[in-house]
Design a protein around this motif. Structure first.
Motif, PDB file in Angstrom:
ATOM      1  N   ARG A   1      -3.666  -4.135   7.190  1.00 15.61           N
ATOM      2  CA  ARG A   1      -3.704  -2.972   6.493  1.00 15.61           C
ATOM      3  C   ARG A   1      -2.251  -2.648   6.407  1.00 15.61           C
ATOM      4  O   ARG A   1      -1.454  -2.613   7.294  1.00 15.61           O
ATOM      5  CB  ARG A   1      -4.291  -2.157   7.222  1.00 15.61           C
ATOM      6  CG  ARG A   1      -4.285  -0.460   6.612  1.00 15.61           C
ATOM      7  CD  ARG A   1      -5.457   0.224   6.980  1.00 15.61           C
ATOM      8  NE  ARG A   1      -4.676   1.403   7.953  1.00 15.61           N
ATOM      9  CZ  ARG A   1      -3.940   2.330   7.542  1.00 15.61           C
ATOM     10  NH1 ARG A   1      -3.525   2.323   6.492  1.00 15.61           N
ATOM     11  NH2 ARG A   1      -3.222   3.120   8.380  1.00 15.61           N
ATOM     12  N   ALA A   2      -1.678  -2.400   4.942  1.00 13.89           N
ATOM     13  CA  ALA A   2      -0.455  -1.994   4.917  1.00 13.89           C
ATOM     14  C   ALA A   2      -0.408  -0.253   4.973  1.00 13.89           C
ATOM     15  O   ALA A   2      -1.244   0.314   4.795  1.00 13.89           O
ATOM     16  CB  ALA A   2      -0.159  -2.158   3.436  1.00 13.89           C
TER      17      ALA A   2
ATOM     18  N   GLU B   1       8.522   0.448  -2.496  1.00 14.67           N
ATOM     19  CA  GLU B   1       8.418   0.270  -0.745  1.00 14.67           C
ATOM     20  C   GLU B   1       7.042   1.013  -0.553  1.00 14.67           C
ATOM     21  O   GLU B   1       6.559   1.643  -1.422  1.00 14.67           O
ATOM     22  CB  GLU B   1       9.521   1.023  -0.187  1.00 14.67           C
ATOM     23  CG  GLU B   1      10.799   0.697  -0.549  1.00 14.67           C
ATOM     24  CD  GLU B   1      11.088  -0.861   0.036  1.00 14.67           C
ATOM     25  OE1 GLU B   1      10.649  -1.149   1.062  1.00 14.67           O
ATOM     26  OE2 GLU B   1      12.129  -1.322  -0.360  1.00 14.67           O
ATOM     27  N   LEU B   2       6.514   0.892   0.816  1.00 12.79           N
ATOM     28  CA  LEU B   2       5.476   1.676   1.251  1.00 12.79           C
ATOM     29  C   LEU B   2       6.254   2.253   2.380  1.00 12.79           C
ATOM     30  O   LEU B   2       6.947   1.745   3.213  1.00 12.79           O
ATOM     31  CB  LEU B   2       4.350   0.765   1.839  1.00 12.79           C
ATOM     32  CG  LEU B   2       3.527   0.031   0.644  1.00 12.79           C
ATOM     33  CD1 LEU B   2       2.570  -1.136   1.534  1.00 12.79           C
ATOM     34  CD2 LEU B   2       2.756   0.809  -0.150  1.00 12.79           C
TER      35      LEU B   2
END
Length: 157
Positions: A45-46, A153-154
């Motif tokens: 999971r990101a 980006e995350l």
């Protein structure tokens, strides 16, 4: 025992050894997987929400041999120009770089890298603010340019 059966037996032993020897590297290669696969029982999971990261690179050398932008001048610039546009936060790092100016001369200079993170949904509005920051720095300190690098980006805080 006749000589023929000895030869057949010897040939079959040699053939078996050759086959085993040839298959050994393949067997070992199967154990040397350089990219282990994630377990199928727990999906990856990101973490974070979509943000844009913008890095601005500010040179400090002034044209015509003027004194470089000082730390005090740069801090005042950040306080007066950058912080009002991005009050949620930013990062400033000291750096050293080089830049080929409009006359072809390579300038070696102390510089600053400023990093901004902002939600992807605000990118259009924040992009205008970033260009205002760049233009103001160029005018205030007689610079040819401020480099800009954008990346998706995350981010999780």
């Amino acid at each position: 025992m006749p000589k023929t059966s000895s030869r057949v037996r010897l040939a079959s032993v040699a053939l078996t050894a050759a086959l085993l020897g040839a298959s050994a590297p393949v067997a070992y290669a199967a154990f040397d997987d350089p990219e282990p696969r994630a377990s199928t029982s727990a999906p990856v999971r990101a973490v974070g929400k979509p943000y844009v990261k913008t890095e601005l690179l500010f040179g400090t050398a002034k044209p015509n041999g003027g004194s470089p932008v000082t730390d005090k001048e740069f801090r005042a610039f950040v306080d007066e120009v950058v912080t009002p546009r991005f009050p949620a936060g930013l990062t400033v790092e000291n750096a050293y770089g080089q830049y080929r100016d409009a006359h072809g001369k390579i300038e070696h200079e102390r510089s600053y890298k400023l990093t901004l993170l902002y939600p992807k949904g605000e990118a259009r509005t924040d992009s205008v603010k970033i260009d205002q920051i760049r233009t103001t720095y160029n005018k205030r300190f007689a610079q040819e340019s401020v480099a800009r690098v954008d990346d998706n980006e995350l981010v999780d805080f």
